[in-house]
Design a protein around this motif. Sequence first.
Motif, PDB file in Angstrom:
ATOM      1  N   SER A  42       7.395  -7.012   6.167  1.00 48.38           N
ATOM      2  CA  SER A  42       7.356  -8.454   6.397  1.00 48.38           C
ATOM      3  C   SER A  42       6.162  -8.870   7.242  1.00 48.38           C
ATOM      4  O   SER A  42       5.999 -10.057   7.544  1.00 48.38           O
ATOM      5  CB  SER A  42       8.650  -8.904   7.086  1.00 48.38           C
ATOM      6  OG  SER A  42       8.770  -8.278   8.359  1.00 48.38           O
ATOM      7  N   ASN A  43       5.322  -7.893   7.629  1.00 49.64           N
ATOM      8  CA  ASN A  43       4.151  -8.181   8.456  1.00 49.64           C
ATOM      9  C   ASN A  43       2.907  -8.198   7.583  1.00 49.64           C
ATOM     10  O   ASN A  43       2.357  -7.140   7.275  1.00 49.64           O
ATOM     11  CB  ASN A  43       4.038  -7.125   9.555  1.00 49.64           C
ATOM     12  CG  ASN A  43       2.894  -7.414  10.510  1.00 49.64           C
ATOM     13  OD1 ASN A  43       2.134  -8.374  10.317  1.00 49.64           O
ATOM     14  ND2 ASN A  43       2.766  -6.583  11.534  1.00 49.64           N
ATOM     15  N   PRO A  44       2.407  -9.360   7.206  1.00 47.44           N
ATOM     16  CA  PRO A  44       1.240  -9.405   6.308  1.00 47.44           C
ATOM     17  C   PRO A  44       0.006  -8.745   6.886  1.00 47.44           C
ATOM     18  O   PRO A  44      -0.766  -8.129   6.150  1.00 47.44           O
ATOM     19  CB  PRO A  44       1.036 -10.911   6.103  1.00 47.44           C
ATOM     20  CG  PRO A  44       2.364 -11.525   6.379  1.00 47.44           C
ATOM     21  CD  PRO A  44       2.960 -10.693   7.463  1.00 47.44           C
ATOM     22  N   SER A  45      -0.205  -8.849   8.175  1.00 50.16           N
ATOM     23  CA  SER A  45      -1.416  -8.269   8.754  1.00 50.16           C
ATOM     24  C   SER A  45      -1.405  -6.753   8.624  1.00 50.16           C
ATOM     25  O   SER A  45      -2.432  -6.127   8.338  1.00 50.16           O
ATOM     26  CB  SER A  45      -1.537  -8.678  10.219  1.00 50.16           C
ATOM     27  OG  SER A  45      -0.413  -8.210  10.965  1.00 50.16           O
ATOM     28  N   GLY A  46      -0.220  -6.123   8.830  1.00 45.70           N
ATOM     29  CA  GLY A  46      -0.141  -4.678   8.658  1.00 45.70           C
ATOM     30  C   GLY A  46      -0.370  -4.266   7.216  1.00 45.70           C
ATOM     31  O   GLY A  46      -1.042  -3.271   6.943  1.00 45.70           O
ATOM     32  N   LEU A  47       0.170  -5.033   6.270  1.00 39.26           N
ATOM     33  CA  LEU A  47      -0.027  -4.717   4.850  1.00 39.26           C
ATOM     34  C   LEU A  47      -1.467  -4.941   4.417  1.00 39.26           C
ATOM     35  O   LEU A  47      -1.992  -4.216   3.565  1.00 39.26           O
ATOM     36  CB  LEU A  47       0.925  -5.554   3.999  1.00 39.26           C
ATOM     37  CG  LEU A  47       2.412  -5.239   4.178  1.00 39.26           C
ATOM     38  CD1 LEU A  47       3.257  -6.172   3.334  1.00 39.26           C
ATOM     39  CD2 LEU A  47       2.712  -3.796   3.807  1.00 39.26           C
ATOM     40  N   LEU A  48      -2.140  -5.938   5.007  1.00 41.50           N
ATOM     41  CA  LEU A  48      -3.557  -6.156   4.693  1.00 41.50           C
ATOM     42  C   LEU A  48      -4.400  -4.976   5.159  1.00 41.50           C
ATOM     43  O   LEU A  48      -5.357  -4.570   4.471  1.00 41.50           O
ATOM     44  CB  LEU A  48      -4.050  -7.453   5.338  1.00 41.50           C
ATOM     45  CG  LEU A  48      -3.683  -8.749   4.616  1.00 41.50           C
ATOM     46  CD1 LEU A  48      -4.101  -9.966   5.449  1.00 41.50           C
ATOM     47  CD2 LEU A  48      -4.333  -8.800   3.241  1.00 41.50           C
ATOM     48  N   ALA A  49      -4.062  -4.409   6.298  1.00 38.94           N
ATOM     49  CA  ALA A  49      -4.794  -3.240   6.776  1.00 38.94           C
ATOM     50  C   ALA A  49      -4.606  -2.063   5.818  1.00 38.94           C
ATOM     51  O   ALA A  49      -5.555  -1.336   5.495  1.00 38.94           O
ATOM     52  CB  ALA A  49      -4.313  -2.876   8.187  1.00 38.94           C
ATOM     53  N   ILE A  50      -3.358  -1.880   5.333  1.00 43.37           N
ATOM     54  CA  ILE A  50      -3.105  -0.816   4.355  1.00 43.37           C
ATOM     55  C   ILE A  50      -3.890  -1.085   3.068  1.00 43.37           C
ATOM     56  O   ILE A  50      -4.454  -0.166   2.461  1.00 43.37           O
ATOM     57  CB  ILE A  50      -1.599  -0.716   4.059  1.00 43.37           C
ATOM     58  CG1 ILE A  50      -0.820  -0.365   5.324  1.00 43.37           C
ATOM     59  CG2 ILE A  50      -1.329   0.315   2.969  1.00 43.37           C
ATOM     60  CD1 ILE A  50       0.681  -0.350   5.128  1.00 43.37           C
ATOM     61  N   ALA A  51      -3.943  -2.354   2.663  1.00 47.08           N
ATOM     62  CA  ALA A  51      -4.665  -2.702   1.438  1.00 47.08           C
ATOM     63  C   ALA A  51      -6.142  -2.367   1.559  1.00 47.08           C
ATOM     64  O   ALA A  51      -6.754  -1.831   0.620  1.00 47.08           O
ATOM     65  CB  ALA A  51      -4.475  -4.185   1.136  1.00 47.08           C
TER      66      ALA A  51
END
Length: 840
Positions: A157-166
Motif C-alpha cells: 500500500s506504499n507507492p513510494s516503496g513500490l516505485l523504488a522496486i520498480a
Amino acid sequence: MAAAVAMRGGSSDSGGFDKVPGMDSGKYVRYTPEQVEVLERLYIDCPKPSSSRRQQLLRECPILSNIEPKQIKVWFQNRRCRDKQRKESSRLQAVNRKLTAMNKLLMEENERLQKQVSQLVHENAHMRQQLQNTSLANDTSCESNVTTPPNPIRDASNPSGLLAIAEETFTEFLSKATGTAIDWVQMPGMKPGPDSVGIVAISHGCRGVAARACGLVNLEPTKVIEILKDRPSWFRDCRSLEVFTMFPAGNGGTVELIYMQMYAPTTLVPARDFWTLRYTTTMEDGSLVVCERSLSGSGGGPNAASAQQFVRAEMLPSGYLVRPCEGGGSIVHIVDHLDLEAWSVPEVLRPLYESSRVVAQKMTTVALRHLRQIAQETSGEVVYALGRQPAVLRTFSQRLSRGFNDAISGFNDDGWSVMGGDGIEDVVVACNSTKKIRNNSNAGITFGAPGGIICAKASMLLQSVPPAVLVRFLREHRSEWADYNIDAYLASSLKTSACSLPGLRPLRFSGGQMIMPLAHTVENEEILEVVRLEGQPLTHDEALLSRDIHLLQLCTGIDEKSVGSSFQLVFAPIDEHFPDDASLISSGFRVIPLDMKTDGVSSGRTLDLASSLDVGSAAPQASGDASPDDCNLRSVLTIAFQFPYEMHLQDSVATMARQYVRSVVSAVQRVSMAISPSQSGLNAGQRMLSGFPEAATLARWVCQSYHYHLGVELLNQSDEAGEALLKMLWHHPDAVLCCSFKEKPMFTFANKAGLDMLETSLIALQDLTLDKIFDESRRKAMFSDISKLMEQGYAYLPSGVCMSGMGRHVSFDQAVAWKVLGEDSNVHCLAFCFVNWSFV
C-alpha cells in the motif's frame, strides 16, 4: 512538343501509353483517362483475360470500340508487368529493411559480447591476483554473474516503496536485455537470419532459468506492448492474469501488482503461480519498456484457499524492450528469468523446471512468433480456408488448448473434484457438474438433463520414443487407438437430444479419415484442421443418414523442423457447420521431452520399416532419420479425455471413461514399441508382418515370382539375398504392395514408395483392403484382371486412379500384378507394382 516526348518516353504508371509489337519504333497507343479507368476496373476483376474474354470486353464497352484486340492484349500484358515490378520492389524494400534491422541487432550483440569478453578478462586478472594473495579465503567478490538478491518485503500500500522496486527492476532488466548481467549463450539450433524468429540465447550458470530473444516484427511499438502484456492470449500455459492494483508513476508510466496462474504441464506436478510487480515506462529515446519481478513473501496475492493447488514460483527481473525501427516496425527484446521451484516435483521431471531451453521454447520464442503471426495477419499475407477470419481461427486454437489444460490441471475453483477409483490408480477420473455443453444449433439448449463433464486422465513415462514421430502417428492413424463408438458418443453431445451410452446402437468406423487444413502458424509449429471420420452404417435404414463425425483438431510439434518443448494432439467434436462460438470439449495427448537434444537434429523419421532397415547398417544416416540420441530419449506422455454425462448416468460414464483411457494407454504402448529406434535389425518389421514369413524371405519370394511369371527381373541386382535384397526392394522407386490371398484381399506389406502412395504405415497397413483403394468401376475391371491373373499368374493393369488411405487421388501410368509363390509352390499372397504414381 510535350505530348510527343511523352509518347516516346514509354508507358506511364497510369497506363495511358502502351507500345504495340509490330509497330514502328517510338509509336505508342494513347488511351483516354476514361478508357484507362475502364481497363483498370476490368483488370481488377480479371488480370489475365482470354482471347474470347477480350473480344467480349470490346463488345460490352463502347468506350473501347476504337481499340484493336491486339492493343487490349498488350495493355493487359504491360499492366501485369508493372504490377509484378511494384510487388517485387516492395518485397525487396521490405527485405532490405529487415536486413538493416537484423544487422543492427547483430552489431549490438557483437558489442555486448565484446563487453562481456572485456569483463571476463578483467575478472580473470583479478582472480589471478587474488590467488597470490593470502587473504583469498576471506574474499568472496569474484562472482561473475549478477544474481538478484531477495527483495525485502515492502508494504504493497506504499507507492513510494513500490516505485523504488520498480526502478530497481527497470535497471536490472536492462542490464540483462542489453548488458552483461547474465552470461548468455546462443541457443542450439537457433541461428539468426532474415527469416528466423530472431536471436535467441539461454543463460549459463545463473540463478534459476533464463532466456533472451531479440527480433524484428512489422508492428508499431505500442501495439507490440499491448499484445505482450496480454500474456494469456499468446502464452498457452498461462491460466489467468489479474491486475490487483495499478497507480501512475511520476514519469508517465504505470505500476501494477499482478497475480498470474500457470497450468500444470502434466498430471504428475502441481501448477505454479506468481505475485509480481509490473512497471511500464517510456525511455528518452522513445523505446517502450515493460519489466516485471516477483514481490517477496508467499502471502501476497489472493487468499490461500484459492491458491492451495499452486506452488509459488519466483520471477526475477524480466520484461520487454521495444524500440521503433527505421522504416516502420519494431525491434523487440524479451527476457524471461524464472525460479520455478524445481524441488517440488519428482526428480525425473525436474529437467522441465531446470532447463533454460524449455523456458526459451515455451515462453520467449513463443512471444516473438505470436507477434510475427499477428503482423502477417494484419498485413493480409495470411489467407485461411473456409473464409474464416484469422482472429476467429486463432481463438479456436486457444480454446482447444485451454480446454485441454483445464482437463489436465483439474482446478477445484473450476468445479473439478476427483471421483473414487476402482483400486487401481493408473487413471484419475474427475467430474465437473458446473460445466454445461451448449448445443451448437440452438444457443438456448444445453446438453441433456442436469449433468456435466467427466475427465479421465493418465500420465506415463516413455523411453526411446521420438515425440514428434509418436504424435504424427496418432494423428495419421486414428484407427490404431480410437474407438469410433466413443467418438460418436462425444459427437452426440452436440445434438439437441440426449445421447446414449456406446453399445446401445453400435456403429462401425470405415477406417477412412479426411484431414482438411484450416490454419497454421508462421513456422508450422501449430496446425489447426478439421478431421472427418467416415462412419459405416450397419443397416439399410442407417445408410440414408450420415454417420460421419467431424473433429476440430490442433497439432503442435509435428513439423519435421519443430524444436518445441511439447508435442500435442488435441481435438474436440464439432458440428459439420460449426459456428464461431461452437462448444468445444477438448481431449487429446501431450508428449513433453525430458532430455532436450542439443544438436538440433530433426525428428522427422518415417513411421515405417525404413528406420528399422537403417539400424545397424554401415550406411550413414539420412538427415531425416532418427539420431542415436533417440534411443536414450525420455519423455512424459499425458492423456486426457472428457465425456459429457447426464446425472443418472454419471457412474456408468465414469466407468466407461476409465476403461477407454486404459485401452488408449495400451494402444500407445504398442505403437511406442513399434516406432522406437532402439529396436535393432528387422525385428520391428517382422513383428508387423505377423502370420507371414520373415521380411527377407518375403522379399525373395516376391522377386523370384516376378521373374518366374514375367521373365524379367524386378530388381537390377537379383543375385542379392537376405537383408540386402529386402533393402533393395524397400527403396525401389515404384510402389510394391502385397495383399493376402483371400476373398477380401487385405494389404500385408508395402515398400517405402507403397506406404507413401497409400499414406499409411506398416502398422496401419492391415486396416486397408484392396477394394478400398479403387472406385466401383475400377473394382469391376480389377476383378476381371484378377481372373486373368489366376489363370496365367500375372496381369497388366492399365493406367488409372486409385485412392490413398487418407482419401487422396493417386494416378499411375501402369500396374502389374502377380502371384507370389512360396517354397512349396503354393500361392501365399498377391503382389502389385504401381509405376510412376503421383498425387492428383
